[in-house]
Structure formats: structure tokens, C-alpha cells
Design an enzyme around this catalytic site. Sequence first.
Site, mmCIF file in Angstrom:
data_model
loop_
_atom_site.group_PDB
_atom_site.id
_atom_site.type_symbol
_atom_site.label_atom_id
_atom_site.label_comp_id
_atom_site.label_asym_id
_atom_site.label_seq_id
_atom_site.Cartn_x
_atom_site.Cartn_y
_atom_site.Cartn_z
ATOM 1 N N GLY A 1 -4.751 -15.592 5.556
ATOM 2 C CA GLY A 1 -4.227 -16.957 5.572
ATOM 3 C C GLY A 1 -5.291 -17.980 5.212
ATOM 4 O O GLY A 1 -6.445 -17.623 4.943
ATOM 5 N N THR B 1 -8.333 -8.315 4.312
ATOM 6 C CA THR B 1 -8.383 -9.105 5.547
ATOM 7 C C THR B 1 -9.688 -8.886 6.315
ATOM 8 O O THR B 1 -10.345 -7.856 6.175
ATOM 9 C CB THR B 1 -7.204 -8.724 6.448
ATOM 10 O OG1 THR B 1 -7.207 -7.309 6.613
ATOM 11 C CG2 THR B 1 -5.893 -9.150 5.826
ATOM 12 N N GLY C 1 0.834 -1.195 0.000
ATOM 13 C CA GLY C 1 0.000 0.000 0.000
ATOM 14 C C GLY C 1 0.875 1.253 0.000
ATOM 15 O O GLY C 1 1.748 1.388 0.842
ATOM 16 N N CYS D 1 -8.514 -1.229 3.878
ATOM 17 C CA CYS D 1 -7.587 -1.542 4.957
ATOM 18 C C CYS D 1 -8.254 -1.360 6.311
ATOM 19 O O CYS D 1 -8.750 -0.287 6.619
ATOM 20 C CB CYS D 1 -6.349 -0.662 4.891
ATOM 21 S SG CYS D 1 -5.227 -1.025 6.241
ATOM 22 N N LYS E 1 -10.075 -2.515 -4.673
ATOM 23 C CA LYS E 1 -9.947 -3.622 -3.722
ATOM 24 C C LYS E 1 -10.961 -3.487 -2.597
ATOM 25 O O LYS E 1 -11.029 -2.458 -1.919
ATOM 26 C CB LYS E 1 -8.536 -3.682 -3.148
ATOM 27 C CG LYS E 1 -8.329 -4.892 -2.247
ATOM 28 C CD LYS E 1 -6.864 -5.186 -2.051
ATOM 29 C CE LYS E 1 -6.651 -6.353 -1.109
ATOM 30 N NZ LYS E 1 -5.245 -6.634 -0.895
HETATM 31 C C1 LIG Z 1 1.174 -8.088 6.512
HETATM 32 C C2 LIG Z 1 0.078 -7.744 5.537
HETATM 33 C C3 LIG Z 1 0.032 -6.465 4.967
HETATM 34 C C4 LIG Z 1 -0.974 -6.115 4.063
HETATM 35 N N1 LIG Z 1 -0.971 -4.866 3.500
HETATM 36 C C5 LIG Z 1 -1.925 -4.546 2.579
HETATM 37 C C6 LIG Z 1 -1.907 -3.267 1.923
HETATM 38 O O1 LIG Z 1 -1.011 -2.445 2.136
HETATM 39 N N2 LIG Z 1 -2.886 -2.995 1.028
HETATM 40 C C7 LIG Z 1 -3.882 -3.900 0.737
HETATM 41 O O2 LIG Z 1 -4.734 -3.606 -0.080
HETATM 42 N N3 LIG Z 1 -3.900 -5.105 1.325
HETATM 43 C C8 LIG Z 1 -2.954 -5.459 2.238
HETATM 44 N N4 LIG Z 1 -2.990 -6.703 2.833
HETATM 45 C C9 LIG Z 1 -4.049 -7.669 2.465
HETATM 46 C C10 LIG Z 1 -3.558 -8.673 1.415
HETATM 47 O O3 LIG Z 1 -3.173 -8.028 0.224
HETATM 48 C C11 LIG Z 1 -4.645 -9.721 1.105
HETATM 49 O O4 LIG Z 1 -5.774 -9.068 0.597
HETATM 50 C C12 LIG Z 1 -5.059 -10.511 2.326
HETATM 51 O O5 LIG Z 1 -3.952 -10.776 3.144
HETATM 52 C C13 LIG Z 1 -5.737 -11.835 1.980
HETATM 53 O O6 LIG Z 1 -4.875 -12.710 1.293
HETATM 54 P P1 LIG Z 1 -4.014 -13.876 2.000
HETATM 55 O O7 LIG Z 1 -4.950 -14.654 2.857
HETATM 56 O O8 LIG Z 1 -3.427 -14.668 0.871
HETATM 57 O O9 LIG Z 1 -2.961 -13.207 2.813
HETATM 58 C C14 LIG Z 1 -1.977 -7.077 3.737
HETATM 59 C C15 LIG Z 1 -1.926 -8.356 4.304
HETATM 60 C C16 LIG Z 1 -0.924 -8.703 5.196
HETATM 61 C C17 LIG Z 1 -0.901 -10.084 5.779
#
Ligand SMILES: Cc1cc2nc3c(=O)[nH]c(=O)nc-3n(C[C@H](O)[C@H](O)[C@H](O)COP(=O)(O)O)c2cc1C
Lengths: 303, 236
Positions: A216, A192, A45, A128, A164
Amino acid sequence: MNTQVNLCGIKMKNPVTVASGTFGYGREYADYIDLNRLGGIITKGTSLKPRMGNPSPRICEVPGGMLNSIGLQNPGVEYFAENDLPWLRKFDTKIIVNACGSTIDEYVELCRILNKLDIDGVELNLSCPNVKAGCLAFGTTYEGVKEVTSQVKKVLTDKPLIVKLTPNVTDITLPAKGAEDAGADGVSGINTLLGMKIDIDKKRPVLANNTGGFSGPGIRSIGVRMVYQMSKAISIPILGMGGITNGDDAIEYMLAGATAVSIGSSNFADPETSIKTIEGIEKYMKKHNIEDINSIIGTVQMN
Amino acid sequence: MRAPEITKDAKPGQFLELKVSETGEPFLRRPISINSIDGDLVTIIFAVKGKGTELLSKVEVGKKIDIMGPLGKGVFEVQEYNNVAIIGGGLGSYPLYELTKRLKGKTSINVYLGFRDKSVVTCEKEFEEIGVNKLVIATDDGSYKEKGFAIDFMKKDIEEHMVDRIFACGPTPMLRAIKKYAEENNIPCQVSLEERMGCGIGACLGCAVKVKEDGNEVYKHVCKDGPVFFAKDVDF
Ligand SMILES: Cc1cc2nc3c(=O)[nH]c(=O)nc-3n(C[C@H](O)[C@H](O)[C@H](O)COP(=O)(O)O)c2cc1C
Ligand SMILES: Cc1cc2nc3c(=O)[nH]c(=O)nc-3n(C[C@H](O)[C@H](O)[C@H](O)COP(=O)(O)OP(=O)(O)OC[C@H]3O[C@@H](n4cnc5c(N)ncnc54)[C@H](O)[C@@H]3O)c2cc1C
Ligand code: FES
């Protein structure tokens, strides 16, 4: 065998990207995998001005994954454009910048700058859960998403715009429709889910920010359900994510209606997850005699 | 563990990220410091705290495990000194072992290791074998060797004989006290910090620690910029 997909004008060699915030600006993981193999990289981000982020602890583990409350720490768009983008551009992969802001004006100013950069697309982060202002404030309603998206669309004239979305809503098709009606080129999700973990000895939440976003494998079934719902409600392409750990998980999202997918927290457990996912998709295609990966998008048969 | 890729250029203070499960549960890797490098063998010592370290403790001899490392750019500085004090608390004693080995012959070394009680005293023999100027083992309750806190024994010695570097690793309250003492006495001091980690390599920005940089406060990251920092720079 064709694995190429076209995500709202972004032509990728395969449907696998890495999710925003889990891959930095790519430098760290370049020591572990060949970035050229990825369909695309979604940057962390990035905001108009640098942001410090939240205090520690910012991370904790929970069953099925983890909570994070990073708070969008980033060096700002100018720093990114000068220091990281030229480096990222050396790789043969699509670069999509995840854009975040606190006010509509900030989103607009940021996207005015992004419009002139050498990038392949913008992922507008309206989801977010870890920053007080902005993001979530606009992201949960049809009207909110429509308003920001249409303002951004006016300045982001030369790049595809992916919005998003957050899963922290009752009906995700409403914000998704808001994005589509305002002219977004695609949507992505899920971000998330808001969670909390308490340290029972200290009788306090583990995260300094108290709550954090759950990501996750534990959120995969929610992500798949929401991508499916969105694919029935809108006609612009979807970038699906949430808990993907391998090729089979990615295929699930594509059957549900995703044109492409993002790998997020699983990069932490295994830096090679994205590469293994690409290989897993190819294996599935061979096994099922699929010539073109596009032929499976949204083809799940409901019971 | 036999791991030539790790031992090749590992530095004292660096750590490893170990995968503890093939099933994805627990989800994250576990950070553990390097205790010792001997040829292509790397030793780690860890306490069983929760399910991750419990699984790790059950890994059978001869089994391959998935490790990322050596990790961390912030390491203990190995160079010529006059006198140094090396101080460890509990589990924090382990990473100081490789440091002490490498400093041997480059400086006079005093080592102070503090433990809760006799039952958790470890590595004493190993430190003894290195052969340092002075080795103090202290327990909080006096159940083994000296009674009291390692830091107090260190202070007493430093008052008599100044050191030009302190190296510290241990629980946060102890490190805070050492930071304060080092600042008051103008002694350059390196501390090894811990924070909860996601990626372990600087990508997720999870393991933040506040650092003063040109008068400004910024967040740096334990996994990448650390785990070892100069105490005066960090606010923890
Ligand atoms: C440590 C961390 C930082 C994240 N930072 C952002 C971000 O800056 N912008 C965003 O749109 N999503 C962010 N996300 C969300 C992820 O892009 C993703 O949508 C979410 O983790 C679900 O996917 P996953 O289960 O494969 O992690 C972040 C997720 C994690 C775990
Ligand atoms: C750089 C670094 C070096 C370390 N070196 C050692 C060592 O040499 N020997 C040793 O015994 N321990 C060491 N630790 C602490 C060790 O990482 C934790 O005890 C371990 O992660 C606990 O995992 P668990 O599954 O048993 O416990 P759980 O409580 O079930 O773990 C849950 C989550 O919290 C995290 N966590 C829990 N305690 C800590 C902690 N103190 N620091 C960071 N994350 C934590 C875990 O990694 C996991 O993600 C180190 C930590 C760091 C950051
Ligand atoms: S653990 Fe990801 S930045 Fe340190």
C-alpha cells in the site's frame, strides 16, 4: 503521444500492469474495468501443484496500507492453463504469469510447462514472505537468485523472464545483480515488506500466520528508492511497484528507472485505480510536453 | 441511501463495500450487510467500532459515497418452506430483516433476536411490523424482554414444532452453537459469516473460510462464495 513501452521484449500499449495476487486471474475485476486498456496483467502466484494457502485471518489493515498472508493459494498451473488462460487471452493485453515454488526443481518443472503456454512472459516470484519453504529462501542473496534464475533460464527458452525481488534485504542491488548475471530479462519489485500487527486485547497477532506482507501507499517511498538503486546497478529493465495509487505515483517510479509499473493493493480501495493511473500518466505527458513516455525512464536528477 | 443499481437485484444476505475516506486513510473499504431494500432505497445499519465506521457515521445527508455492491453469491434462500427459524445475535440481526420480509407469505416464520442488553436492542419495531408467527427478543442480562440466549428459545420451540430451515447471523460462538444443534437434528441451516476483507470480490483470496467439498477441505471466500453458507459445509 506514445505510451508504448517494451518491457524486456514484452511490448505493451502502456506501462501500467496490475500486480500479482491483487487481481486474481482477472475475472473478478472484468466486471469493473475494461481489461483491454491495461498494458498487462500479472496473474496471481501460480505453482506446479495446487496450494491451499494459510488460515484466516489473512488480511489486516495498518496505517498506510495492509498486511496479507494469503500463502499463495492457487489452483495450480494445469488448472490455470485449461480454465483461466483461454479466457484471459480474449483480451488485448499482455499476460505475465507469476510463478512460485518451494524448491529449485519445482520452479524448473513449472517453467518448463509455462514455456509452452500462450503467455507473454514469466515473473519469477523469489520474494513471497508468507510461505515457509522456497521463495524467500532463494530470494535474498546474490548466489540464491543467480542459482534459481540460471536453472529456470535453461528451460524457459521462449519467454522473457522477470525476477521479482523482495525488499526484505539490506542491499537489493545484490539479488538484482544475481538475476542479471544469470540471464534474467528483467526484474520487478518491490514485493511486500514483512510486518506484524498485534491485537492488544487478545495479546496475539491479528494474522493467523502471525506475520504478513505490508503493501500500500506506506511502502511507496521504499519501492521508489529500491527501483532507483537497482536501475543504477543493473542494465535490464525494471517493473516497478509498491504503493502506486495514481498516475503521479507511477511517474515517480518511471523517473526512478522503471520501464513499467504494477498496481497492487490500490485495486482493492478502488477497482479503477489502474485505469485512472493510465489517464494520469497521459495527463502528465501533456502537461510536460512529453512525446514519448520512454524518454522519462530513469531521468531523475539527483540533488 | 438511494442506489437503484444496488436495489435492482440485491438479495437477502448480500453486502456492500463502502469507501470511508477520500484520502486513502483508512486504506480499505468496509463491508456492511444490506438491512433493507425499499424501492430504490437501501438501508444499512452499523455499529461504530473503529475509525472506518466512525467516518461512515459522520457522512452528511445528501452526500454521495462510493459503494461496491451488492456483493456475495452465497445468499439466504427465499422459497416456500413449512416452518423456518430466523435467529440473529446483536448486529447479526440486521441482515435478517430483508430476509424476513421476503419470506413473509411463503412460510410460517419464527424470529429470535438476541442482544447483550437493553441498550443495544434495535429493529424490534420493524420486525414486528412484518408480522411473523412469533418474535422473541432476548437479552443476555434480562434487561429487556426475555432473559437468556436466543438459541435456547429457538431450541425449545423446535422441540415442539420441527422447522425445515434455520437462518442465522451473529457472533461466531453463537453460530458455532447453532451449527452444532442443526447438525445433530438434521435441520438444513444457513449461516452468514464475517471475515476480514481486502478486495470484497474474490480476487485477493483474503477472506478465506474452510469448506468441505467432496470430502476434501478447501478454502472458499466469504466475499464471493458467501457471506451465507450452509452450516454443515463450513468449518469456522
Ligand atoms: C493480497 C496480496 C497478494 C499478493 N500475492 C502475491 C503473489 O502471489 N505473488 C507475488 O509475487 N506478489 C504478491 N503480492 C505482492 C504484490 O504483487 C506487490 O508486489 C506488493 O503488494 C506491492 O505493491 P502494492 O503496494 O501496490 O500492493 C501480493 C500482494 C497482496 C496485497
Ligand atoms: C460480510 C460482512 C458484513 C458485515 N455487516 C455488518 C453490518 O451490517 N453492521 C455492522 O455494524 N457491521 C458489519 N460487519 C462488520 C464491519 O465490517 C466491521 O465492524 C467494520 O469493518 C469495522 O471497521 P472499523 O474501521 O470501524 O474498525 P477497525 O477495527 O478500525 O477496522 C480495521 C480493519 O479490520 C476490519 N474489521 C474489523 N472488524 C471486522 C469484522 N467484524 N468483520 C470484518 N472485518 C472487520 C475492518 O474492515 C478494517 O479493515 C460486517 C462484516 C462483514 C465481513
Ligand atoms: S476479500 Fe478479497 S477474496 Fe474476499
